[in-house]
Design a protein around this motif. Structure first.
Motif, short mmCIF file in Angstrom:
data_model
loop_
_atom_site.label_atom_id
_atom_site.label_comp_id
_atom_site.label_asym_id
_atom_site.label_seq_id
_atom_site.Cartn_x
_atom_site.Cartn_y
_atom_site.Cartn_z
N ASP A 1 -6.53 2.67 19.94
CA ASP A 1 -7.80 3.22 19.72
C ASP A 1 -8.04 4.74 20.25
O ASP A 1 -8.76 4.79 20.95
N GLU B 1 -12.03 0.85 15.93
CA GLU B 1 -10.60 0.66 16.20
C GLU B 1 -10.42 -0.26 17.34
O GLU B 1 -9.24 -0.81 17.20
N HIS B 2 -11.44 -0.78 17.91
CA HIS B 2 -10.96 -1.70 19.11
C HIS B 2 -11.55 -3.16 18.52
O HIS B 2 -10.80 -4.11 19.05
#
Length: 499
Positions: free
Chosen positions: A179, A91-92
């Motif tokens: 995130d 997600e990051h």
């Protein structure tokens, strides 16, 4: 397939009901991979009520028993660290190694917080007056909240919640919507460790969720990490509603390179501190300040050689030095700053725009960018870019370098590289910055010291983690007592004295 996340209230995942959602990107693929619900005010109030109920049971446990639950949580996190790191990287966009470090630095604060039985001890003085003793108690505030940034979705929530929970508070986390999977998984592990239901809640959302937390009188304190304008807003709003607040904002961290420095060591440090995690760190070095023209020329050459060997690639590829930036908006903003630097006359030594990674052509890639001959009037110097952009500002002498670091609007972190102890000691004493590194590029204090910047980088009287965290998350009660001795004192009409 696009996945859908939830909130975490009362010890379980709870679907959102507001009908509003935010997109979660896959930064490497450049597409939406998930949706996160944005809580409405009623959902936030439900979480506050759950926290208020759970906190009573939690505070009734003695500090040692609370510490045991936190230590079990630490053990569970270590068992699941590979899973957490992969969630975080997907997600990051940061590398797996960087993601594991994110989790580990957060866990170190939870481990420190397990020392709560000692950290919560009060004070005692006997015989302060005739037959009078005084002692103090540290007691939890009640329900507290934290609002955390996208760049450290494990570390910052753990930095805030570890001391808060150890002190007997209930905690409501509003993580970044970019995130949020790792914070939700941490909540599940806390429940598995034995934390009572409601003591740790995760509310996803935007300004509506934040404002509800700020305005509800049941929330006694808030912590925030993010941009300076939002930090100022949250600090002012919290104060207006009678809450404690510790709010940490932006940064423009400098590294001074003295003529006597080990230049290879300094260049290696700048590469890691400037470009690691794609520059998306509040402690990243974004300004290099070589002292003297010869030092500057040697430094630029050393940086160019190292930049050639950097591998920018997918976050799950173990050979990648750093991955993409977090969203397409972040990429657009960073590339806009690079264009601004060129327009304002800085020398663009290495241009990170237009980078493509094979098989991931649509990812949010920005390559390592290096500017030379940057001046303090330029936007790339004044503003926090939050990307892999390093600016070199040449200083004629030590005093000019010191002045540059001290006069910047931010005061988060700074470093000096030198072999001279006198210069290092003078710099550490005089520089107007909250965290200082001597031959250390990213001077993030270990868990039992406090983390916090000065000026526009920090708002509030107390810092994160270390002893300051326990001062922030507790209130002091002072008890003055006298036990009857059978001797009548008569009425007193003046303030008691200490002798």
């Amino acid at each position: 397939m696009v996945y859908e996340l939830s909130h975490y209230i009362g010890g379980q995942r709870v679907e959102g009901t507001s009908g509003r959602y935010g997109d979660i990107y896959d930064p490497c693929a450049g597409q939406v991979q998930g949706r996160v619900p944005f809580a409405g005010a009623d959902e936030v109030r439900t979480a506050i009520a759950s926290a208020e109920k759970g906190q009573q049971e939690w505070a009734a446990l003695n500090p040692q028993r609370r510490a045991r639950i936190l230590l079990k949580f630490v053990d569970l996190v270590n068992q699941h660290i590979d899973e957490l790191a992969e969630l975080l990287s997907r997600e990051h966009g940061k590398t797996l190694a960087d993601s594991k470090s994110d989790v580990q630095r957060g866990i170190e604060v939870v481990e420190f917080s397990a020392g709560a039985p000692h950290l919560l001890k009060g004070e005692f003085s006997d015989s302060v007056g005739q037959g009078i003793d005084v002692h103090s108690l540290r007691q939890p505030l009640g329900v507290v909240a934290g609002m955390t940034p996208f760049n450290f979705p494990a570390m910052i929530p753990l930095w805030q919640s570890g001391p808060a929970l150890a002190a007997g508070n209930a905690f409501i986390l509003k993580p970044s919507e970019r995130d949020p999977s790792v914070p939700l998984r941490l909540a599940e592990l806390l429940t598995e460790a034995g934390l009572p239901d409601g003591v740790f809640n995760v509310i996803n959302g935007d300004k509506e969720a934040v404002d509800t937390l700020l305005e509800d009188p049941r929330v006694k304190a808030v912590g925030f990490v993010g941009s300076t304008p939002i930090a100022q807003y949250i600090y002012a709003t919290a104060a207006a509603h009678g809450k404690r607040a510790q709010c940490f904002g932006g940064a423009k961290n400098h590294m001074v390179i003295m003529p006597d420095a080990d230049l290879d060591m300094a260049a290696d440090a700048l590469i890691g501190a400037g470009y690691g995690s794609a520059g998306e760190r509040c402690m990243a070095i974004s300004v290099a300040v070589p002292v003297g023209e010869e030092t500057a020329e040697r430094l630029i050459g050393a940086l160019q050689e190292r930049i050639k060997d950097l591998r920018v690639g997918p976050s799950l590829d173990r050979d990648s030095d750093f991955g993409p930036v977090v969203t397409p908006m972040a990429k657009e903003r960073i590339e806009g700053y690079i264009a601004s630097g060129v327009e304002e006359g800085a020398a663009l030594v290495t241009d990170g725009r237009g980078l493509k990674v094979e098989g991931y052509e649509d990812g949010f890639w920005v390559g390592p960018t290096l500017f030379d001959r940057v001046t303090p009037e330029m936007r790339i110097y004044r503003d926090e870019i939050f990307g892999p952009v390093l600016s070199v500002v040449r200083a004629d002498d030590y005093e000019e370098a010191l002045r540059l670091c001290s006069e910047n609007q931010y005061g988060n972190g700074v470093a000096i590289f030198t072999r001279d102890g006198d210069s290092a000691r003078d710099f550490a004493s005089r520089v107007e910055v909250g965290m200082v590194g001597v031959n250390v590029p990213i001077p993030v204090p270990i868990a039992y010291y406090t983390f916090g910047g000065w000026k526009a980088s920090g708002f509030g009287d107390l810092n994160q983690h270390g002893a300051d965290a326990f001062r922030f998350y507790t209130k002091t009660k002072t008890v003055t007592s006298r036990w009857p001795s059978g001797i009548r004192q008569g009425a007193h009409f003046v303030m008691p004295e200490g002798s």
